[in-house]
Design a protein around this motif. Structure first.
Motif, PDB file in Angstrom:
ATOM      1  N   LYS A  33      78.232 -11.289  61.946  1.00  0.00           N
ATOM      2  CA  LYS A  33      77.526 -10.742  60.778  1.00  0.00           C
ATOM      3  C   LYS A  33      78.507 -10.238  59.730  1.00  0.00           C
ATOM      4  CE  LYS A  33      73.166 -11.036  62.008  1.00  0.00           C
ATOM      5  NZ  LYS A  33      72.135 -11.671  61.240  1.00  0.00           N
ATOM      6  N   CYS A  34      79.571  -9.568  60.164  1.00  0.00           N
ATOM      7  CA  CYS A  34      80.560  -9.036  59.217  1.00  0.00           C
ATOM      8  C   CYS A  34      81.381 -10.154  58.574  1.00  0.00           C
ATOM      9  CB  CYS A  34      81.462  -8.025  59.911  1.00  0.00           C
ATOM     10  SG  CYS A  34      80.618  -6.458  60.270  1.00  0.00           S
ATOM     11  N   ARG A  37      79.221 -11.168  55.768  1.00  0.00           N
ATOM     12  CA  ARG A  37      79.151 -10.088  54.775  1.00  0.00           C
ATOM     13  C   ARG A  37      80.443  -9.994  53.970  1.00  0.00           C
ATOM     14  NH1 ARG A  37      75.181  -7.185  52.324  1.00  0.00           N
ATOM     15  NH2 ARG A  37      75.957  -5.186  51.669  1.00  0.00           N
ATOM     16  N   CYS A  51      83.013  -2.781  57.978  1.00  0.00           N
ATOM     17  CA  CYS A  51      81.752  -3.397  58.367  1.00  0.00           C
ATOM     18  C   CYS A  51      81.584  -3.317  59.882  1.00  0.00           C
ATOM     19  CB  CYS A  51      81.706  -4.851  57.898  1.00  0.00           C
ATOM     20  SG  CYS A  51      80.175  -5.707  58.331  1.00  0.00           S
ATOM     21  N   VAL A  61      73.580  -5.306  60.144  1.00  0.00           N
ATOM     22  CA  VAL A  61      74.367  -5.572  58.946  1.00  0.00           C
ATOM     23  C   VAL A  61      73.419  -6.256  57.959  1.00  0.00           C
ATOM     24  CG1 VAL A  61      76.320  -6.859  57.979  1.00  0.00           C
ATOM     25  CG2 VAL A  61      76.509  -5.846  60.240  1.00  0.00           C
ATOM     26  N   SER A  63      71.926  -8.705  55.139  1.00  0.00           N
ATOM     27  CA  SER A  63      72.193 -10.121  54.897  1.00  0.00           C
ATOM     28  C   SER A  63      72.944 -10.303  53.588  1.00  0.00           C
ATOM     29  CB  SER A  63      70.882 -10.896  54.861  1.00  0.00           C
ATOM     30  OG  SER A  63      70.076 -10.422  53.799  1.00  0.00           O
ATOM     31  N   THR A  65      76.324 -11.345  51.012  1.00  0.00           N
ATOM     32  CA  THR A  65      77.680 -10.839  50.839  1.00  0.00           C
ATOM     33  C   THR A  65      77.718  -9.546  50.033  1.00  0.00           C
ATOM     34  OG1 THR A  65      77.951 -12.208  48.873  1.00  0.00           O
ATOM     35  CG2 THR A  65      78.706 -13.133  50.958  1.00  0.00           C
ATOM     36  N   LYS A  69      71.159  -3.582  51.072  1.00  0.00           N
ATOM     37  CA  LYS A  69      71.371  -2.501  52.038  1.00  0.00           C
ATOM     38  C   LYS A  69      70.074  -1.841  52.476  1.00  0.00           C
ATOM     39  CE  LYS A  69      76.162  -1.402  51.049  1.00  0.00           C
ATOM     40  NZ  LYS A  69      77.118  -0.346  50.717  1.00  0.00           N
TER      41      LYS A  69
END
Length: 88
Positions: A33-34, A37, A51, A61, A63, A65, A69
């Protein structure tokens, strides 16, 4: 006596490896996920670090980039020592 010691060591090894696999499974989620991101971040190494910290604490986290939030309120609400957002 030796048989009991060997049995104890083998059981300990199996239990330890089970806990290790469970902890690694959680980090795979955060790592993937990071990576998404932080894929467009100017300081990717720093982004991945923070992250990962936020993902470990919040177990999510957002979705994309940037932004989104609101999908993860815990991630959104974590602050650094200066009161600014901790999570990228």
């Amino acid at each position: 006596m030796k048989l009991a010691l060997v049995t104890f060591l083998l059981v300990s090894l199996v239990v330890t490896s089970t806990f290790f696999e469970v902890s690694m499974a959680g980090s795979d989620f955060c790592d993937s996920k990071c990576a998404v991101r932080c894929s467009k971040a100017g300081r990717e190494d720093r982004c991945l670090k923070y992250c990962g910290i936020c993902c470990d604490k919040c177990h999510c986290v957002p979705s994309g980039t940037y932004g989104h939030k609101d999908e993860c309120p815990c991630y959104r609400d974590l602050k650094n020592s200066k009161g600014k957002p901790k999570c990228p």
